[in-house]
Enzyme design. Structure first.
Site, PDB file in Angstrom:
ATOM      1  N   GLY A   1      26.742  56.261  41.334  1.00 39.30           N
ATOM      2  CA  GLY A   1      25.303  56.400  41.147  1.00 39.30           C
ATOM      3  C   GLY A   1      24.700  55.548  40.060  1.00 39.30           C
ATOM      4  O   GLY A   1      23.542  55.770  39.684  1.00 39.30           O
TER       5      GLY A   1
ATOM      6  N   GLY B   1      25.858  28.840  35.484  1.00 35.05           N
ATOM      7  CA  GLY B   1      25.657  30.165  34.906  1.00 35.05           C
ATOM      8  C   GLY B   1      26.895  31.013  35.078  1.00 35.05           C
ATOM      9  O   GLY B   1      27.863  30.607  35.728  1.00 35.05           O
TER      10      GLY B   1
ATOM     11  N   GLY C   1      28.514  45.489  37.988  1.00 35.22           N
ATOM     12  CA  GLY C   1      29.331  46.682  37.832  1.00 35.22           C
ATOM     13  C   GLY C   1      28.713  47.856  38.557  1.00 35.22           C
ATOM     14  O   GLY C   1      27.494  47.896  38.774  1.00 35.22           O
TER      15      GLY C   1
ATOM     16  N   SER D   1      32.198  47.729  36.302  1.00 36.48           N
ATOM     17  CA  SER D   1      33.122  46.595  36.202  1.00 36.48           C
ATOM     18  C   SER D   1      32.709  45.521  35.210  1.00 36.48           C
ATOM     19  O   SER D   1      33.501  44.590  34.968  1.00 36.48           O
ATOM     20  CB  SER D   1      33.321  45.970  37.583  1.00 36.48           C
ATOM     21  OG  SER D   1      34.173  46.779  38.362  1.00 36.48           O
TER      22      SER D   1
ATOM     23  N   GLY E   1      28.337  35.509  34.825  1.00 41.36           N
ATOM     24  CA  GLY E   1      27.941  36.911  34.702  1.00 41.36           C
ATOM     25  C   GLY E   1      28.965  37.843  35.298  1.00 41.36           C
ATOM     26  O   GLY E   1      30.140  37.518  35.430  1.00 41.36           O
ATOM     27  N   HIS E   2      28.481  39.017  35.686  1.00 44.34           N
ATOM     28  CA  HIS E   2      29.324  40.019  36.342  1.00 44.34           C
ATOM     29  C   HIS E   2      28.407  41.149  36.792  1.00 44.34           C
ATOM     30  O   HIS E   2      27.325  41.352  36.223  1.00 44.34           O
ATOM     31  CB  HIS E   2      30.382  40.576  35.392  1.00 44.34           C
ATOM     32  CG  HIS E   2      31.672  40.944  36.059  1.00 44.34           C
ATOM     33  ND1 HIS E   2      31.781  42.045  36.897  1.00 44.34           N
ATOM     34  CD2 HIS E   2      32.894  40.372  36.022  1.00 44.34           C
ATOM     35  CE1 HIS E   2      33.035  42.115  37.333  1.00 44.34           C
ATOM     36  NE2 HIS E   2      33.732  41.110  36.827  1.00 44.34           N
TER      37      HIS E   2
ATOM     38  N   SER F   1      29.336  52.353  39.097  1.00 42.44           N
ATOM     39  CA  SER F   1      30.066  53.607  38.999  1.00 42.44           C
ATOM     40  C   SER F   1      29.361  54.561  39.952  1.00 42.44           C
ATOM     41  O   SER F   1      28.495  54.143  40.723  1.00 42.44           O
ATOM     42  CB  SER F   1      30.054  54.124  37.556  1.00 42.44           C
ATOM     43  OG  SER F   1      28.735  54.383  37.130  1.00 42.44           O
TER      44      SER F   1
END
Length: 435
Positions: A284, A275, A280, A40, A277-278, A282
């Site tokens: 594994g 601050g 993510g 993501s 961000g992100h 998938s």
């Protein structure tokens, strides 16, 4: 975990580190030029594309999406008319998250996805709550295609990848095969996943950017002032500042450790130090991006195991503490002496696309069952745990997928009184009270 790569921007320099292996079956070593799936974090790239078009006057963030994308629709015609690009960017459009549709490998895959999503239920009425939405970002990706005349993949390449010199960033598996590529792993004794990538091409705008940690940080550096390393202007400084402004607060302050959403970014406040961000994920693989703009510091951690939040938490505390003077909060844990809470009102069945949540009450305690449904049915076994009170409406549960880590489970109400269960930043309305 099998392997990880790290890149850190500090004092204008990027430092990179790699450790472990890319694949436990082959033993190929992880290196700083290894490619990982960002999951993501791809949403941040899509947001940058959308805001670039808004900056050029080609898109009004506050106009209904249907004005630029007439084929866009939801199951609620009235709601459809109120959904804007700004709401999609800030996850307040009401569109759901876990709707994955394989619409083929053709250049029309996003157009077909937007058509397929027309009949998917909303998580909540637009503008009433923040509910993390991958569907919304695919709609944004389609807007990029319509306004540029390019596929989302090509728009990303021409408008971000090439100007920023991101030689190790791509979107398609066949492009990644030129590089050392990380394989995902799952389980306490990590085993390689059955397939390298289970996402279709239509998942690109919400979850399909492939890159090295170094390239993620190079992209993040642009989000500080809008320029490439050679001074090329990619986005106006006012645009990147707007991306980093809090648009929607969230009740769940723990899943991402954030205050809420900006335009494409999670917005953080570390004891007064701002601050963004992100995260993510998938199958594994897990990825993390955090930026401290006042210190000019950014870091990206990419891993090839599905349960690495504890590593991220420990590393971010040490790293951001040393190079940016940031005090990152501790892990989410229930108190040693949980408060007494009337839990009976929270029992019932909650539903959103792809998920059914059943909460039962016995002797004053809650039991939580999270089952995948619809197109996700059978993708993984149900998550089942007892919930421990943290405060009124906030509980902690053990997620077997995440080992010993606790996950937050929240119970809230929408403005119209609809009861909801929040998990993973997503809203699931109650469809049935306990019998």
């Amino acid at each position: 975990m099998p392997g990880a790569t790290l890149a850190v921007l500090a004092e204008g320099e990027i430092h990179e580190l790699a450790s472990g292996v890319l694949h436990r079956g082959t033993g190929v070593a992880a290196t700083t030029d290894s490619i990982f799936q960002l999951g993501s974090i791809a949403k941040v790239y899509t947001a940058a594309l959308v805001l670039g078009l808004a900056e050029e006057g080609r898109l009004d963030l506050d106009a209904p999406v249907v004005e630029v994308l007439p084929e866009f629709a939801t199951i609620d015609p009235a709601a459809t008319k109120t959904i804007t690009a700004r709401r999609l960017l800030s996850h307040t459009g009401g569109l759901t998250c876990d709707f994955v549709e394989d619409t083929g490998r053709g250049d029309d895959c996003l157009a077909k996805y937007v058509e397929a999503a027309r009949g998917v239920a909303l998580d909540c009425p637009p503008g009433t709550a923040a509910s993390y939405s991958s569907v919304g970002y695919n709609v944004l990706g389609r807007i990029v295609e319509v306004l540029t005349g390019l596929t989302w993949d090509d728009a990303l390449r021409e408008r971000l990848v090439l100007p920023l010199g991101l030689a190790e960033t791509m979107t398609l598996p066949e492009e990644a095969l030129r590089f050392r590529v990380a394989m995902g792993h799952l389980g306490p004794d990590p085993e390689p996943t059955a397939a390298w990538d289970l996402l279709p091409r239509s998942a690109g705008p919400f979850g399909r950017v492939l890159a090295t940690a170094g390239d993620v940080v190079r992209f993040a550096r642009m989000l500080l002032d809008g320029t490439a390393p050679d001074g090329t202007r990619v986005l106006a400084e006012e645009t990147v500042t707007m991306m980093r402004r809090l648009e929607a607060e969230v009740p769940d302050k723990w899943t991402l450790g954030s205050e809420g959403w900006g335009l494409g970014l999670s917005i953080h406040d570390w004891n007064g130090v701002p601050g963004f961000g992100h995260n993510g994920s998938s199958i594994g693989q897990r990825s993390y991006l955090r930026v401290v703009p006042d210190a000019g510091v950014a870091f990206a951690l990419l891993t090839n195991h599905g349960t690495t939040d504890r590593l991220y938490n420990e590393l971010s505390r040490e790293l951001l503490g040393e190079v940016a003077g940031v005090e990152v909060p501790g892990d989410f844990d229930p108190p040693a002496s949980p408060p007494t809470v009337d839990v009976a009102p929270f029992a019932g069945t909650y539903r959103r696309e792809g998920v059914i949540i059943t909460v039962s009450e016995t002797a004053g305690k809650l039991h939580f069952v999270y089952e995948f449904a619809d197109g996700l049915k059978g993708i993984a076994p149900p998550i089942e745990t007892d919930l421990v009170p943290v405060s009124e409406g906030v509980f902690a549960g053990k997620n077997p997928m995440f080992g010993d880590d606790w996950m937050p489970v929240l119970f809230t109400k929408l403005p119209d009184g609809t009861e909801c269960c929040h998990t993973s930043m997503r809203v699931a309305p109650k469809i049935e009270a306990a019998g």
